[in-house]
Design a protein around this motif. Structure first.
Motif, mmCIF file in Angstrom:
data_model
loop_
_atom_site.group_PDB
_atom_site.id
_atom_site.type_symbol
_atom_site.label_atom_id
_atom_site.label_comp_id
_atom_site.label_asym_id
_atom_site.label_seq_id
_atom_site.Cartn_x
_atom_site.Cartn_y
_atom_site.Cartn_z
ATOM 1 N N VAL A 143 3.527 -1.273 0.824
ATOM 2 C CA VAL A 143 3.409 -1.349 2.290
ATOM 3 C C VAL A 143 4.036 -0.122 2.938
ATOM 4 O O VAL A 143 5.189 0.223 2.647
ATOM 5 N N VAL A 144 3.283 0.515 3.815
ATOM 6 C CA VAL A 144 3.786 1.593 4.673
ATOM 7 C C VAL A 144 3.890 1.030 6.083
ATOM 8 O O VAL A 144 2.881 0.640 6.678
ATOM 9 N N ALA A 178 1.204 -2.961 9.930
ATOM 10 C CA ALA A 178 1.452 -1.925 8.924
ATOM 11 C C ALA A 178 0.496 -0.750 9.077
ATOM 12 O O ALA A 178 -0.648 -0.910 9.519
ATOM 13 N N VAL A 179 0.967 0.426 8.706
ATOM 14 C CA VAL A 179 0.101 1.604 8.644
ATOM 15 C C VAL A 179 -0.934 1.424 7.551
ATOM 16 O O VAL A 179 -2.130 1.713 7.719
ATOM 17 N N SER A 180 -0.477 0.913 6.392
ATOM 18 C CA SER A 180 -1.380 0.682 5.262
ATOM 19 C C SER A 180 -0.746 -0.318 4.298
ATOM 20 O O SER A 180 0.480 -0.381 4.167
ATOM 21 N N ILE A 181 -1.607 -1.090 3.632
ATOM 22 C CA ILE A 181 -1.165 -2.086 2.651
ATOM 23 C C ILE A 181 -2.025 -1.949 1.414
ATOM 24 O O ILE A 181 -3.258 -1.836 1.504
ATOM 25 N N GLY A 182 -1.387 -1.948 0.258
ATOM 26 C CA GLY A 182 -2.105 -1.937 -1.010
ATOM 27 C C GLY A 182 -1.675 -3.112 -1.872
ATOM 28 O O GLY A 182 -0.501 -3.489 -1.876
ATOM 29 N N ILE A 183 -2.625 -3.701 -2.583
ATOM 30 C CA ILE A 183 -2.346 -4.811 -3.495
ATOM 31 C C ILE A 183 -2.878 -4.447 -4.873
ATOM 32 O O ILE A 183 -4.000 -3.961 -5.005
ATOM 33 N N GLY A 184 -2.062 -4.677 -5.902
ATOM 34 C CA GLY A 184 -2.485 -4.453 -7.279
ATOM 35 C C GLY A 184 -2.146 -5.661 -8.132
ATOM 36 O O GLY A 184 -1.183 -6.380 -7.846
ATOM 37 N N MET A 185 -2.938 -5.892 -9.162
ATOM 38 C CA MET A 185 -2.715 -7.039 -10.045
ATOM 39 C C MET A 185 -2.902 -6.645 -11.498
ATOM 40 O O MET A 185 -3.666 -5.728 -11.814
ATOM 41 N N SER A 186 -2.212 -7.380 -12.383
ATOM 42 C CA SER A 186 -2.486 -7.336 -13.810
ATOM 43 C C SER A 186 -2.734 -8.760 -14.271
ATOM 44 O O SER A 186 -1.944 -9.665 -13.963
ATOM 45 N N GLN A 230 1.112 0.529 -9.891
ATOM 46 C CA GLN A 230 0.268 1.724 -9.821
ATOM 47 C C GLN A 230 -1.016 1.428 -9.046
ATOM 48 O O GLN A 230 -1.438 2.212 -8.186
ATOM 49 N N HIS A 231 -1.634 0.275 -9.348
ATOM 50 C CA HIS A 231 -2.864 -0.115 -8.649
ATOM 51 C C HIS A 231 -2.606 -0.328 -7.161
ATOM 52 O O HIS A 231 -3.461 0.001 -6.315
ATOM 53 N N ALA A 232 -1.441 -0.895 -6.816
ATOM 54 C CA ALA A 232 -1.117 -1.137 -5.414
ATOM 55 C C ALA A 232 -1.012 0.174 -4.638
ATOM 56 O O ALA A 232 -1.513 0.288 -3.517
ATOM 57 N N VAL A 233 -0.383 1.167 -5.241
ATOM 58 C CA VAL A 233 -0.266 2.481 -4.596
ATOM 59 C C VAL A 233 -1.639 3.114 -4.431
ATOM 60 O O VAL A 233 -1.960 3.684 -3.379
ATOM 61 N N GLN A 234 -2.482 2.983 -5.448
ATOM 62 C CA GLN A 234 -3.838 3.539 -5.381
ATOM 63 C C GLN A 234 -4.694 2.826 -4.336
ATOM 64 O O GLN A 234 -5.647 3.404 -3.799
ATOM 65 N N ASP A 235 -4.337 1.581 -4.018
ATOM 66 C CA ASP A 235 -5.104 0.784 -3.062
ATOM 67 C C ASP A 235 -4.783 1.126 -1.607
ATOM 68 O O ASP A 235 -5.481 0.689 -0.691
ATOM 69 N N LEU A 236 -3.732 1.911 -1.382
ATOM 70 C CA LEU A 236 -3.361 2.311 -0.024
ATOM 71 C C LEU A 236 -4.422 3.211 0.604
ATOM 72 O O LEU A 236 -5.097 3.970 -0.097
ATOM 73 N N ASP A 237 -4.511 3.168 1.921
ATOM 74 C CA ASP A 237 -5.418 4.055 2.647
ATOM 75 C C ASP A 237 -4.781 5.408 2.933
ATOM 76 O O ASP A 237 -5.461 6.318 3.425
ATOM 77 N N VAL A 238 -3.481 5.532 2.687
ATOM 78 C CA VAL A 238 -2.754 6.780 2.891
ATOM 79 C C VAL A 238 -2.077 7.169 1.586
ATOM 80 O O VAL A 238 -1.965 6.356 0.675
ATOM 81 N N VAL A 239 -1.629 8.405 1.511
ATOM 82 C CA VAL A 239 -0.906 8.872 0.322
ATOM 83 C C VAL A 239 0.569 9.023 0.701
ATOM 84 O O VAL A 239 0.926 9.945 1.441
ATOM 85 N N PRO A 240 1.430 8.123 0.224
ATOM 86 C CA PRO A 240 2.845 8.227 0.590
ATOM 87 C C PRO A 240 3.509 9.416 -0.093
ATOM 88 O O PRO A 240 3.056 9.869 -1.148
ATOM 89 N N ASP A 241 4.571 9.921 0.536
ATOM 90 C CA ASP A 241 5.326 10.993 -0.111
ATOM 91 C C ASP A 241 6.672 10.502 -0.622
ATOM 92 O O ASP A 241 7.429 11.272 -1.224
ATOM 93 N N LEU A 242 6.984 9.197 -0.422
ATOM 94 C CA LEU A 242 8.180 8.593 -1.000
ATOM 95 C C LEU A 242 7.932 7.110 -1.230
ATOM 96 O O LEU A 242 7.410 6.417 -0.351
ATOM 97 N N LEU A 243 8.314 6.632 -2.416
ATOM 98 C CA LEU A 243 8.245 5.213 -2.737
ATOM 99 C C LEU A 243 9.660 4.649 -2.796
ATOM 100 O O LEU A 243 10.520 5.195 -3.493
ATOM 101 N N LEU A 244 9.886 3.572 -2.073
ATOM 102 C CA LEU A 244 11.116 2.803 -2.195
ATOM 103 C C LEU A 244 10.781 1.571 -3.020
ATOM 104 O O LEU A 244 9.998 0.718 -2.601
#
Length: 253
Positions: A92-93, A125-133, A152-166
């Protein structure tokens, strides 16, 4: 003289920031009902101010890194421990400085409140990504690696490219983005807390759908976790297609 109900309606439609003016306006009104109403709203205002202070503390990391990074994303997962179902990750951003009242680690929030927060986060939210295994993937590569893969899938699912992950405590492999792992991060960072809510509600809803397909196991209640009833159902019926075989070998032949 205004009726007490009229004063009550006035408080209800007035913004919290203006309640102090109303307190001053009606403090001379000695009617017990008015004084009780003022006391109730003073308590509400105190609770609101304490919540704002808590939310401000949970922006510590976003503010600390916000001068150097413009797109900060919180990452968390739900479902590492259950006997059945996927592990789900949220990314989530949030807009810089956004405070959502009640937002916290999903484990500290009631199911009803999580649902409301889920919708508010989705809206703001600016963008939300969801990933599953999947359960099969968990059995294949183990739960830790499957959790990383879901993230990894959740980050790829975002509509934006973050420059920092918390992240909540972990460092995700194979992601070329700066990462900060925060111990108990879902209770210390609003971005991570938002990710935990999105992951948890997404997974819970999915398990409720699975409960319609496999009603024997009570997934609508236990969400795939190893409750007594779930373990007994495993002994009686054996596993279904969404069980993690590496998690249940002690309960099935």
């Amino acid at each position: 003289m205004q009726k007490i109900q009229e004063i009550k309606d006035l408080f209800a439609k007035t913004k919290k920031e203006q309640w102090h003016a109303l307190f001053s306006q009606y403090e001379a009104d000695k009617r017990a009902g008015v004084q009780k109403l003022i006391e109730q709203y003073k308590k509400k205002l105190l609770a609101h101010e304490k919540e704002q202070e808590r939310l401000e503390r949970m922006l510590e990391f976003e503010k600390k890194y916000g001068t150097d990074y413009t797109c900060i994303c919180g990452i968390d997962e739900a479902g590492r421990g259950p006997f059945a179902g996927p592990v789900v990750a949220g990314a989530v951003v949030l807009p810089a400085g956004l405070k959502i009242e009640g937002l916290n680690d999903s484990k500290q929030v009631s199911a009803k409140k999580r649902e409301a927060l889920f919708e508010e986060i989705k809206e703001k939210a600016v963008s939300i990504g969801i990933g599953m295994s999947s359960p099969a993937r968990i059995d294949e590569i183990n739960i830790l690696q499957a959790t990383y893969e879901a993230m990894q899938h959740a980050v790829q699912d975002l509509d934006v490219v973050p420059d920092l992950l918390l992240n909540d405590a972990v460092t995700i492999p194979q992601i070329p983005i700066k990462q900060i792992g925060i111990i108990q991060g879902d209770g210390r960072s609003l971005s991570i807390a938002a990710a935990s809510i999105m992951a948890k509600v997404t997974r819970d809803r999915l398990m409720e759908e699975y409960a319609q397909l496999y009603p024997e196991y009570g997934f609508e209640k236990n969400k795939g976790y190893g409750s007594f009833e779930h373990r007994e159902a495993l002994k009686k019926y054996g596993p279904c297609p969404i069980h993690r075989h590496t998690f249940i070998h002690n309960y099935v032949k």
